[in-house]
Motif scaffolding. Sequence first.
Motif, mmCIF file in Angstrom:
data_model
loop_
_atom_site.group_PDB
_atom_site.id
_atom_site.type_symbol
_atom_site.label_atom_id
_atom_site.label_comp_id
_atom_site.label_asym_id
_atom_site.label_seq_id
_atom_site.Cartn_x
_atom_site.Cartn_y
_atom_site.Cartn_z
ATOM 1 N N GLU A 222 0.848 -1.193 0.000
ATOM 2 C CA GLU A 222 0.000 0.000 0.000
ATOM 3 C C GLU A 222 0.882 1.240 0.000
ATOM 4 N N ILE A 223 0.464 2.237 -0.763
ATOM 5 C CA ILE A 223 1.174 3.513 -0.785
ATOM 6 C C ILE A 223 0.170 4.597 -0.416
ATOM 7 N N SER A 224 0.559 5.459 0.493
ATOM 8 C CA SER A 224 -0.292 6.616 0.755
ATOM 9 C C SER A 224 0.598 7.853 0.830
ATOM 10 N N GLY A 225 -0.021 9.010 0.951
ATOM 11 C CA GLY A 225 0.759 10.246 1.033
ATOM 12 C C GLY A 225 0.927 10.894 -0.321
ATOM 13 N N TYR A 226 1.928 11.736 -0.429
ATOM 14 C CA TYR A 226 2.119 12.548 -1.633
ATOM 15 C C TYR A 226 3.588 12.884 -1.739
ATOM 16 N N ILE A 227 3.966 13.536 -2.821
ATOM 17 C CA ILE A 227 5.375 13.841 -3.082
ATOM 18 C C ILE A 227 6.054 14.425 -1.832
ATOM 19 N N GLY A 228 7.219 13.890 -1.541
ATOM 20 C CA GLY A 228 7.959 14.355 -0.378
ATOM 21 C C GLY A 228 7.580 13.631 0.904
ATOM 22 N N ASN A 229 6.388 13.042 0.913
ATOM 23 C CA ASN A 229 5.862 12.454 2.153
ATOM 24 C C ASN A 229 5.016 11.209 1.891
ATOM 25 N N PHE A 230 5.650 10.184 1.332
ATOM 26 C CA PHE A 230 4.910 8.944 1.095
ATOM 27 C C PHE A 230 5.071 8.006 2.296
ATOM 28 N N GLN A 231 4.024 7.202 2.507
ATOM 29 C CA GLN A 231 4.145 6.089 3.447
ATOM 30 C C GLN A 231 3.921 4.812 2.652
ATOM 31 N N ALA A 232 4.794 3.842 2.873
ATOM 32 C CA ALA A 232 4.652 2.580 2.157
ATOM 33 C C ALA A 232 4.490 1.456 3.153
ATOM 34 N N LYS A 233 3.504 0.605 2.880
ATOM 35 C CA LYS A 233 3.332 -0.602 3.695
ATOM 36 C C LYS A 233 3.961 -1.753 2.927
ATOM 37 N N ILE A 234 4.900 -2.438 3.566
ATOM 38 C CA ILE A 234 5.627 -3.508 2.882
ATOM 39 C C ILE A 234 5.422 -4.812 3.644
ATOM 40 N N ARG A 235 5.068 -5.852 2.894
ATOM 41 C CA ARG A 235 4.918 -7.167 3.527
ATOM 42 C C ARG A 235 6.200 -7.970 3.308
ATOM 43 N N LYS A 236 6.861 -8.293 4.434
ATOM 44 C CA LYS A 236 8.043 -9.173 4.357
ATOM 45 C C LYS A 236 7.534 -10.585 4.513
ATOM 46 N N LYS A 237 7.557 -11.313 3.405
ATOM 47 C CA LYS A 237 7.005 -12.666 3.446
ATOM 48 C C LYS A 237 7.919 -13.555 4.293
ATOM 49 N N ALA A 238 7.300 -14.502 4.967
ATOM 50 C CA ALA A 238 8.087 -15.410 5.814
ATOM 51 C C ALA A 238 8.995 -16.246 4.931
#
Lengths: 655, 140
Positions: A222-238
């Motif tokens: 998932e990506i949220s936010g905008y230029i300069g200020n993004f938040q990324a949700k990353i799934r580290k698979k087992a």
Amino acid sequence: MEGEVKIGVYICNCGTNIAGTVDVKEVAKLAGGLPSVVIAKDYMYMCSDPGQNMIKEDIKQLGLNRIVVASCSPMLHEHTFRQAVQDAGLNPYLFEMANIREHCSWITEDPKLATEKAKALVSAAVRRVYYQEPLEVREVPVTPSILVVGGGIAGIQAALEVANAGHKAYLVERESSIGGHMAQFDKTFPTLDCASCIFTPLLSTVGQHPNIELMTYSEVEEISGYIGNFQAKIRKKARYVDEDKCNGCLVCVEKCPWKAVSEFDEGLSQRKAIYTPFAQAVPNVPVIDTEHCVYFLKGTCRACERFCDLKAIDFEQPDKEVEVAVGAIIVATGYDAFDPSAITNYGYGRYDNVFTALQFERMCNASGPTGGKIVLKDGSEPKNIAIIHCVGSRDKNYHEYCSRVCCMYSLKYSHLIKEKIENAEVYQFYIDMRCFGKGYEEFYERLSNEEVKFIRGKASEVTDRARTEEEQGKLVVVAEDSLMSALIRVPVDMVILSTALEARSDAAAVARLFNISRSADGFFLERHPKLDPVATTTDGIFIVGCAQGPKDIPDTVAQASAAAARVLAMISQGKVEIEAATAVIDEELCSGCKICNLLCPYSAITFDEEKKVSRVNEVLCKACGVCVAACPSAAITGKHFTTEQIMAEIEGVLA
Amino acid sequence: MSFEPKIIAFLCNWCSYRGADLAGTSRMKCAPNVRPIRVMCSGRVEPLLILKAFEAGADGVLILGCHPGDCHYLEGNYKTLRRVDLLKKMLSQLGIEDERLRLEWVSASEGERFVSITDKMTEQVRKLGPFPRRNGGNNG
């Protein structure tokens, strides 16, 4: 509105691009007679320095407070002219552009009709600009870090550039090791450098870089936010192996009794159920393939666990979710190789000795499935080999585009075959030889002298049905030799299919995830094909490498560095300007119905329970105007696209 | 002289406006009857603006947005879709041919599609004839 509105209108000739079709004098004459227009003139090139200076001078001399430039698409020069009016002390939002080139002179045949249309577009802009209001350009700070998605050569280069400049780079790779396609290659054209000799040092640099946080076997969710200020949700698979404990001894791999087909070797060899894809994998930590591990299938075995002294095997390991904050994102997700089994005529999957280009690449590689020997399925050495170009490329049934690298890697294969097999005969079935890069034509010339047989014509079929004694037991390539105007049959032992590079099968989902567009060929779309080839329509998100379109390694590296330079520019500025044209709610008119709250795709509108009105968070608002259109009380104004402005434009264009 | 319709085309900033740009850059030729108005998202096009276009003298209105799933603002185009469907019903109840209003998807790489849609729309509205106004004028 304060004071009298004074509009200046400037009609660009764009050399003959506009003036060749549109009567610019007539358009300027019309504009000069429109209400509030103080001055209207035409000029050869409005975007040139003299053109811009003319506007600046007129603003100062004539006290203009609204500017219209009728020229090319605002996608090209809106920024230029906004800057120019700002230099002259005018708010940039008091400028409007009429697109009389792309939308008029270039697309209209009849000069009379084109002039009529240009007049309509100009009067629309004049009427619109009358209602335009100054807006404050907002600046937001830039998080000095970057997310790079994809750990092939493109992503690696981009991450290294940013990390070497002293900033944090999160490099996310879906597979268990970085490396991408380049790690599979044997040699690289045209210099014949050993791919791993030039590539593995980069892999280990990435692995050890203090500024790079490597997340392999991970996917961005998932990506949220905008230029300069993004938040990324990353799934580290087992991966079921503890990265912190594992020292990469690979005893577990040795002891694992279960096997599966090796993806890295393109199906030509087998790997274990716990494995690293290749010897120089970074990180050198194996992963358990739960689809083939018998513990996951039947609950028995656990051999790897028993032999691991460091107790690094963890069958209970869960997926982990990580959130990172970054200022920019570089998408470097690469390409898929075209699956040639779709072209049944070529017999891939039906004949043992028809190989794809990547399979052959692995075969040539000393650490590959055959230890670098070119062999047929039965283990014997082929004497004659045909290489068929454009398999899936330049073909209306599959991909119309040219994959750009196939001619060159096919030439490289010819050389490798000649090097490894004495007196081998190599046939290249090509449509056109496209050897466009630095040193490429010279490489072609060199191969022409190595007695490679070049046959100009598309192969129509590969068959094992022999017509003559000579063809018995062989694969026969049937083709038209278009230089001889003859149908030919060439019996060979092995066929290599130079398969196309195509967009990843999940490119559509990835495009949605990052909110970027794709071109008709399925690859990601750049902001401008010439002037902005690494940016996308979403500010702060860049595309590099084959994710944007087929390209060779030098171009990929150049693009990755270019995108990194753009990110570094943002970081060193420390701030970026963001959209000023947001929505704003008039609390007096708002009835508190909350329709806009639900409609806003960015959750930028919240409800003030005390006052019973909705309110827009301007930082989150991206100015789509959906709420403006839906508000039943007309309480929401979309700045710079107000109903008044759009209506004035409609009236102008129809006048 | 045959009737030449005036058509307003609302183009979204991210897909269809760029598709129209591409048609121009590629020097395709299309009917000059279509007059573009740029909006950030097709989702901004409220019924009022469409009715305004008819009132101000348009014989047809085109709304061109991003393909479903490709909207720069996630799903603004779906909102337009619902809105246009409703408005079309209303138009026919008022005795106005709903073919005068048309919503289509054009991506930034579909210059050809832009041309074919605008040409077809022009042809369609030409057949329908002028927008039925009292006195035939712009009296709304």
